[in-house]
Enzyme design. Sequence first.
Site, PDB file in Angstrom:
ATOM      1  N   ALA A  72       0.992  -1.021   0.007  1.00  0.00           N
ATOM      2  CA  ALA A  72      -0.055   0.035  -0.023  1.00  0.00           C
ATOM      3  C   ALA A  72       0.682   1.190  -0.050  1.00  0.00           C
ATOM      4  CB  ALA A  72      -0.923  -0.043   1.351  1.00  0.00           C
ATOM      5  N   ASN A 142      -5.798   2.889  11.041  1.00  0.00           N
ATOM      6  CA  ASN A 142      -5.038   1.875  11.658  1.00  0.00           C
ATOM      7  C   ASN A 142      -4.649   1.846  13.054  1.00  0.00           C
ATOM      8  OD1 ASN A 142      -3.413   4.142  10.644  1.00  0.00           O
ATOM      9  ND2 ASN A 142      -1.634   3.113  11.290  1.00  0.00           N
ATOM     10  N   CYS A 306       5.223   6.765  20.089  1.00  0.00           N
ATOM     11  CA  CYS A 306       6.282   7.095  20.730  1.00  0.00           C
ATOM     12  C   CYS A 306       7.051   5.940  21.119  1.00  0.00           C
ATOM     13  CB  CYS A 306       6.284   7.908  21.872  1.00  0.00           C
ATOM     14  SG  CYS A 306       5.135   7.591  23.149  1.00  0.00           S
TER      15      CYS A 306
END
Length: 360
Positions: A72, A142, A306
Site C-alpha cells: 500500500a 489503523n 512514541c
Amino acid sequence: MIYLDYQATTPLAPEAKAAMLHWLDGPEGEGFANPHSPHRMGRRAAAAVEVAREQVAGLFPPGGRIIFTSGATESINLAIRGSAGDADSPVLASAIEHAAVLDTARDAGPYAIWPVDAEGLILPVPPIEAAPRMVAVMQVNNEIGTVQPIGRAAELARKHGALLLVDAVQAAGRMTIAEGDLIAVSAHKLHGPKGIGALWMKDGVTLDPVITGGGQEGAVRSGTLSPAMCAGFGAAASLALERMEEDAAHVERLWQAARDLFSDWTLNSSAQDRWHGNLNLRRDGLDVNRLMSEVRDVAFSAGSACASGSGRTSHVLKAIGLSDVEARNSIRLGFGRYTSLDDIETAAAAINRAAREQTA
C-alpha cells in the site's frame, strides 16, 4: 505467544501459503518462470498472475483495474505522485491518515489537513483555502479503528473536480470497500503475503509512472511480478470475500468479550463508528513500555507511536484531542480470524494484572 497485533499484520492464511507454494515448486518444477516472458513457462506464470488479478479485483467496486505493487505504501505514492503532473493545487488529507499519505503529500507538493472530531471522524466541512486536486481519506484508521464517512469525502471531491484516494488497507477483506477513484490495499493485512499490494484505478483515471523501466503493469508500474506472491494475494482475497460475514461475526464476539474484560479502561475513539477488531485503550498512570516488557507472551502495540521507536506521540491520538500523557498511557489490541476467545481472556488477564500493579 498470543498474537493481538492484527493492524500491524495478519497471520498468513494456509490457503494463501498453499497457493504460493504451488508457484514456488510447480507446476512440474516450472513455477519460477518470469510471467513477462513469451515462452510456455512464462505464459503459464502470466496466467497465474491474471487469475490472481481477478481474485483481488473482487474486493473492489466494479469499473476499474488492478495494478500490482509492492504494498500500500507504493500504491499511495503512485496515486499521489502519479497524479500530480504540474498541478499546484493541494492534496487534502485527513489529520489521521497513515504516514504513507501524509509524508508523501508533504513531499509531493502543497497539502492541507482535514481535521477530525474526538471520535476520529472527519469534520463536516474542512477549512480549506484552495480547491484540492486530491482528497485522501482512509476508510478504517489503523490506530483507532475509526470507520470514516467516505461519502462525505467523495462529495467534496466531486464538488472540486478532485480525485478521491481511499486507503483501504484496514478495510479490505473485512468490509465492503468504499468507492473512490484510487484505492490502495496491502495483501498482508488480509492474511496474504508481505511484499505485495495493489492500487485500484477507476476507469478513466490515468497516472504517470513513478517506477519506470520495463513497462510492466500496463506501463504504470515497472518491475517483474512474482507469480507466487500474486497467487497468495489472490487466494487470500478470495478467502476473505467468502468468509467476510463469518469473520465479522467472530470479531464481534471477541470485541464484546474484550470490552467486558477491559471495562475499567478508557476507550480511545468511537465505540460504534469503528472496526471492532481494533481496541485502542488507555489507563491513567500506565507505563506502556514497562507493560509490554512485563507481558511478553502477548504481542500487542503501544497506542502511541512514541513507544514503538519513533520518539513522537501518535499524531492520530493527538488529533482526537488526547494529551501527550494520555497518548502514552494507551495500548492497541488487534484481533481477527485466527484469534480465539481463550486468547482474549488469557491476554486480558495478563495485561490487566500487570497494569493494575503499576497503577495501584
